[in-house]
Design a protein around this motif. Sequence first.
Motif, PDB file in Angstrom:
ATOM      1  N   VAL A  49      34.280   6.515  25.018  1.00 56.32           N
ATOM      2  CA  VAL A  49      33.838   5.533  26.005  1.00 56.32           C
ATOM      3  C   VAL A  49      33.616   4.236  25.249  1.00 56.32           C
ATOM      4  O   VAL A  49      33.020   4.227  24.177  1.00 56.32           O
ATOM      5  CB  VAL A  49      32.532   5.970  26.710  1.00 56.32           C
ATOM      6  CG1 VAL A  49      32.100   4.930  27.723  1.00 56.32           C
ATOM      7  CG2 VAL A  49      32.698   7.317  27.379  1.00 56.32           C
ATOM      8  N   GLY A  50      34.098   3.144  25.796  1.00 62.05           N
ATOM      9  CA  GLY A  50      33.923   1.854  25.129  1.00 62.05           C
ATOM     10  C   GLY A  50      34.413   0.736  26.026  1.00 62.05           C
ATOM     11  O   GLY A  50      34.678   0.933  27.207  1.00 62.05           O
ATOM     12  N   GLY A  51      34.549  -0.437  25.453  1.00 65.02           N
ATOM     13  CA  GLY A  51      35.035  -1.559  26.234  1.00 65.02           C
ATOM     14  C   GLY A  51      34.641  -2.880  25.613  1.00 65.02           C
ATOM     15  O   GLY A  51      34.406  -2.970  24.409  1.00 65.02           O
ATOM     16  N   ALA A  52      34.555  -3.878  26.441  1.00 68.45           N
ATOM     17  CA  ALA A  52      34.214  -5.234  26.018  1.00 68.45           C
ATOM     18  C   ALA A  52      33.248  -5.819  27.035  1.00 68.45           C
ATOM     19  O   ALA A  52      32.742  -5.102  27.908  1.00 68.45           O
ATOM     20  CB  ALA A  52      35.471  -6.081  25.913  1.00 68.45           C
ATOM     21  N   GLU A  53      33.007  -7.112  26.936  1.00 64.81           N
ATOM     22  CA  GLU A  53      32.037  -7.747  27.832  1.00 64.81           C
ATOM     23  C   GLU A  53      32.487  -7.793  29.286  1.00 64.81           C
ATOM     24  O   GLU A  53      31.670  -7.967  30.174  1.00 64.81           O
ATOM     25  CB  GLU A  53      31.727  -9.155  27.341  1.00 64.81           C
ATOM     26  CG  GLU A  53      30.963  -9.176  26.043  1.00 64.81           C
ATOM     27  CD  GLU A  53      30.632 -10.578  25.581  1.00 64.81           C
ATOM     28  OE1 GLU A  53      31.354 -11.524  25.962  1.00 64.81           O
ATOM     29  OE2 GLU A  53      29.653 -10.725  24.855  1.00 64.81           O
ATOM     30  N   ASP A  54      33.787  -7.648  29.535  1.00 69.10           N
ATOM     31  CA  ASP A  54      34.272  -7.769  30.907  1.00 69.10           C
ATOM     32  C   ASP A  54      34.926  -6.503  31.458  1.00 69.10           C
ATOM     33  O   ASP A  54      35.391  -6.488  32.592  1.00 69.10           O
ATOM     34  CB  ASP A  54      35.239  -8.951  31.025  1.00 69.10           C
ATOM     35  CG  ASP A  54      36.488  -8.770  30.183  1.00 69.10           C
ATOM     36  OD1 ASP A  54      36.529  -7.851  29.353  1.00 69.10           O
ATOM     37  OD2 ASP A  54      37.425  -9.562  30.365  1.00 69.10           O
ATOM     38  N   HIS A  55      34.983  -5.429  30.677  1.00 68.35           N
ATOM     39  CA  HIS A  55      35.559  -4.189  31.196  1.00 68.35           C
ATOM     40  C   HIS A  55      35.086  -2.989  30.380  1.00 68.35           C
ATOM     41  O   HIS A  55      34.547  -3.133  29.290  1.00 68.35           O
ATOM     42  CB  HIS A  55      37.089  -4.249  31.224  1.00 68.35           C
ATOM     43  CG  HIS A  55      37.722  -4.233  29.873  1.00 68.35           C
ATOM     44  ND1 HIS A  55      37.787  -5.352  29.067  1.00 68.35           N
ATOM     45  CD2 HIS A  55      38.308  -3.239  29.183  1.00 68.35           C
ATOM     46  CE1 HIS A  55      38.402  -5.042  27.947  1.00 68.35           C
ATOM     47  NE2 HIS A  55      38.721  -3.763  27.978  1.00 68.35           N
ATOM     48  N   CYS A  56      35.320  -1.794  30.943  1.00 75.23           N
ATOM     49  CA  CYS A  56      34.887  -0.540  30.330  1.00 75.23           C
ATOM     50  C   CYS A  56      36.021   0.477  30.411  1.00 75.23           C
ATOM     51  O   CYS A  56      36.712   0.552  31.428  1.00 75.23           O
ATOM     52  CB  CYS A  56      33.662  -0.030  31.085  1.00 75.23           C
ATOM     53  SG  CYS A  56      33.149   1.610  30.614  1.00 75.23           S
ATOM     54  N   HIS A  57      36.222   1.242  29.345  1.00 76.93           N
ATOM     55  CA  HIS A  57      37.208   2.320  29.304  1.00 76.93           C
ATOM     56  C   HIS A  57      36.475   3.641  29.116  1.00 76.93           C
ATOM     57  O   HIS A  57      35.487   3.694  28.391  1.00 76.93           O
ATOM     58  CB  HIS A  57      38.147   2.174  28.102  1.00 76.93           C
ATOM     59  CG  HIS A  57      39.025   0.993  28.144  1.00 76.93           C
ATOM     60  ND1 HIS A  57      40.319   1.054  28.564  1.00 76.93           N
ATOM     61  CD2 HIS A  57      38.805  -0.302  27.798  1.00 76.93           C
ATOM     62  CE1 HIS A  57      40.867  -0.149  28.473  1.00 76.93           C
ATOM     63  NE2 HIS A  57      39.960  -0.985  28.010  1.00 76.93           N
ATOM     64  N   ALA A  58      36.996   4.698  29.709  1.00 78.11           N
ATOM     65  CA  ALA A  58      36.475   6.045  29.464  1.00 78.11           C
ATOM     66  C   ALA A  58      37.658   7.001  29.438  1.00 78.11           C
ATOM     67  O   ALA A  58      38.447   7.048  30.385  1.00 78.11           O
ATOM     68  CB  ALA A  58      35.485   6.450  30.548  1.00 78.11           C
ATOM     69  N   LEU A  59      37.821   7.721  28.339  1.00 84.14           N
ATOM     70  CA  LEU A  59      38.831   8.767  28.230  1.00 84.14           C
ATOM     71  C   LEU A  59      38.112  10.092  28.440  1.00 84.14           C
ATOM     72  O   LEU A  59      37.223  10.467  27.660  1.00 84.14           O
ATOM     73  CB  LEU A  59      39.518   8.737  26.865  1.00 84.14           C
ATOM     74  CG  LEU A  59      40.604   9.783  26.646  1.00 84.14           C
ATOM     75  CD1 LEU A  59      41.718   9.640  27.689  1.00 84.14           C
ATOM     76  CD2 LEU A  59      41.162   9.678  25.247  1.00 84.14           C
ATOM     77  N   ILE A  60      38.466  10.783  29.510  1.00 87.50           N
ATOM     78  CA  ILE A  60      37.726  11.959  29.954  1.00 87.50           C
ATOM     79  C   ILE A  60      38.653  13.171  29.968  1.00 87.50           C
ATOM     80  O   ILE A  60      39.772  13.100  30.477  1.00 87.50           O
ATOM     81  CB  ILE A  60      37.133  11.715  31.350  1.00 87.50           C
ATOM     82  CG1 ILE A  60      36.138  10.548  31.263  1.00 87.50           C
ATOM     83  CG2 ILE A  60      36.465  12.958  31.891  1.00 87.50           C
ATOM     84  CD1 ILE A  60      35.654  10.065  32.592  1.00 87.50           C
TER      85      ILE A  60
END
Length: 84
Positions: A49-60
């Motif tokens: 789970v990670g991302g930046a100031e304007d979006h988020c990613h999650a590999l599930i």
Amino acid sequence: MSHTYSSNRIHVVFGAKERQKRLHEAHQPKLWAYIAGIARNHEFEAIKVGGAEDHCHALILLPAPMPLSKGGSGPQGLLLQMAQ
């Protein structure tokens, strides 16, 4: 005797409205841990789970017995509920 292997991974991406920078760096580690906890509580494995100031990613990773139709809406729906 048949052998099967299942590895169903879903990459979920959430963007802030109009890509506004709302996820400040100071809050990101807690947010990523919170998202991973939501996945864990619903029997998903959050690989990353990670991302930046304007979006988020999650590999599930979905459990093998879970149908993809449920898993596709599950993580995204859970995370959307959390974001509201």
